[in-house]
Design an enzyme around this catalytic site. Structure first.
Site, short mmCIF file in Angstrom:
data_model
loop_
_atom_site.label_atom_id
_atom_site.label_comp_id
_atom_site.label_asym_id
_atom_site.label_seq_id
_atom_site.Cartn_x
_atom_site.Cartn_y
_atom_site.Cartn_z
N SER A 11 46.55 28.00 93.34
CA SER A 11 47.72 28.83 93.59
C SER A 11 47.70 29.32 95.04
CB SER A 11 47.72 30.04 92.66
OG SER A 11 48.64 30.99 93.13
N HIS A 35 50.14 24.99 92.78
CA HIS A 35 50.85 26.02 92.03
C HIS A 35 51.54 26.98 93.01
CE1 HIS A 35 51.50 28.45 88.37
NE2 HIS A 35 51.23 29.51 89.11
N ASP A 37 53.84 30.26 93.33
CA ASP A 37 54.30 31.46 92.62
C ASP A 37 55.50 32.08 93.32
OD1 ASP A 37 52.39 31.85 90.40
OD2 ASP A 37 50.91 31.92 92.02
N MET A 39 58.16 35.04 93.21
CA MET A 39 58.38 36.37 92.61
C MET A 39 59.53 37.06 93.32
SD MET A 39 54.50 37.76 92.21
CE MET A 39 53.10 36.68 91.85
N HIS A 68 56.07 28.19 89.61
CA HIS A 68 56.03 29.22 88.58
C HIS A 68 56.99 30.34 88.98
CE1 HIS A 68 53.36 32.51 86.48
NE2 HIS A 68 54.54 32.38 85.91
N MET A 70 58.63 33.65 88.61
CA MET A 70 58.57 34.98 88.00
C MET A 70 59.79 35.74 88.52
SD MET A 70 54.50 35.42 88.37
CE MET A 70 54.44 34.02 89.49
N MET A 139 50.04 33.09 80.27
CA MET A 139 49.42 34.00 81.22
C MET A 139 48.13 34.56 80.60
SD MET A 139 51.43 33.92 83.87
CE MET A 139 50.40 35.04 84.81
N ASP A 177 46.95 30.74 83.42
CA ASP A 177 47.17 31.28 84.76
C ASP A 177 46.74 32.74 84.78
OD1 ASP A 177 48.06 31.92 87.29
OD2 ASP A 177 50.19 31.58 86.86
C1 DX5 Z 1 50.10 35.82 89.15
C2 DX5 Z 1 50.28 34.35 89.43
C3 DX5 Z 1 49.05 33.56 89.49
C4 DX5 Z 1 48.06 34.01 90.54
C5 DX5 Z 1 46.71 33.82 89.93
O1 DX5 Z 1 51.19 36.35 88.49
O2 DX5 Z 1 51.10 33.74 88.44
O3 DX5 Z 1 49.35 32.18 89.66
O4 DX5 Z 1 48.09 33.29 91.73
O5 DX5 Z 1 45.78 34.33 90.80
P1 DX5 Z 1 44.25 34.44 90.39
O6 DX5 Z 1 43.74 33.05 90.14
O7 DX5 Z 1 43.64 35.10 91.56
O8 DX5 Z 1 44.17 35.27 89.14
ZN ZN Z 2 51.32 31.55 88.62
#
Ligand code: DX5
Ligand code: ZN
Length: 226
Positions: A11, A35, A37, A39, A68, A70, A139, A177
């Protein structure tokens, strides 16, 4: 129970955002997916990157993008990520009132479709929707921030999903994740996950590519029951 070989998806949330292309190249030889993310400061309190960054990054690497989302209103935004060349686009069940319709849109736009289940959401109501999806992201933290502590109780959802996938002979990756690292990946693999997102455990390591290989080896060993 036959599970496909594990996928490791670093990620970039844990990478240096000022050097994104270099950070991606650091894992290019070792990773299966990247990956990404997204947001929006509404679905989750945090704010990261959006479509323009994903479009630019798409030109900088060959790695398949595991996006991903969010975000609120994924029906409006998700297909844009498929159009931008994402391999898989995952949106949250909690943010969408017609997940099957959006999965269809994503598939027609040429991407795989992913459904994400946040920490406090039960899996059972979504099991019957899984034939419409290619990936299910469970998650193992509350979505929103990297670097949180893995919650082992959430693996019960992975076990439920794996049983359902096996019983229905579904072709579906089960992805975890949040807090995935050398000391947690084996239990997630044993529970039935076959795709593993890791931010801090990869980009916090001295050698990110080596960290990816090590995680994959641990997942393989756990999945084979060795
Ligand atoms: C958090 C993200 C994850 C995040 C995980 O909401 O969806 O993908 O990057 O990070 P780590 O591996 O540090 O928990
Ligand atoms: Zn994620």
């Amino acid at each position: 129970m036959t599970v496909p070989p594990p996928i490791v998806a670093p990620s970039i949330l844990a990478a240096d955002f000022a050097r994104l292309a270099d950070e991606v190249r650091a894992v290019e030889e070792a990773a299966d997916w990247l990956h990404v993310d997204v947001m929006d400061n509404h679905f989750v309190p945090n704010l990261t990157i959006g479509l323009p960054v994903v479009q630019s990054l798409r030109a900088a690497t060959e790695l398949p993008f595991d996006v991903h989302l969010m975000i609120e209103d994924p029906r409006r935004w998700a297909p844009g990520y498929a159009d931008a060349g994402a391999y898989n686009v995952t949106f949250h069940a909690e943010a969408c009132d017609n997940p099957v319709a959006l999965a269809k849109d994503l598939r027609s736009a040429g991407a795989k479709a992913g459904l994400a289940i946040d920490r406090d959401t039960p899996i059972e109501p979504y099991l019957e929707l899984l034939p419409s999806f290619d990936t299910l992201l469970i998650m193992t933290i509350k979505a929103g921030f990297g670097g949180q502590r893995f919650i082992p109780e959430l693996l019960e959802k992975v076990r439920t999903a794996r049983r359902h996938v096996a019983a229905g002979h579904l072709e579906l990756r089960i992805e975890v994740d949040g807090g995935i690292a050398a000391d947690t990946i084996a239990q997630a693999a044993e529970a039935g996950a076959d795709a593993f997102v890791a931010g801090t455990a990869v980009y916090g390591a001295d050698d990110p590519a080596e960290a990816v290989r090590r995680l994959r080896a641990l997942a393989e060993r756990a999945a084979s029951g060795a």
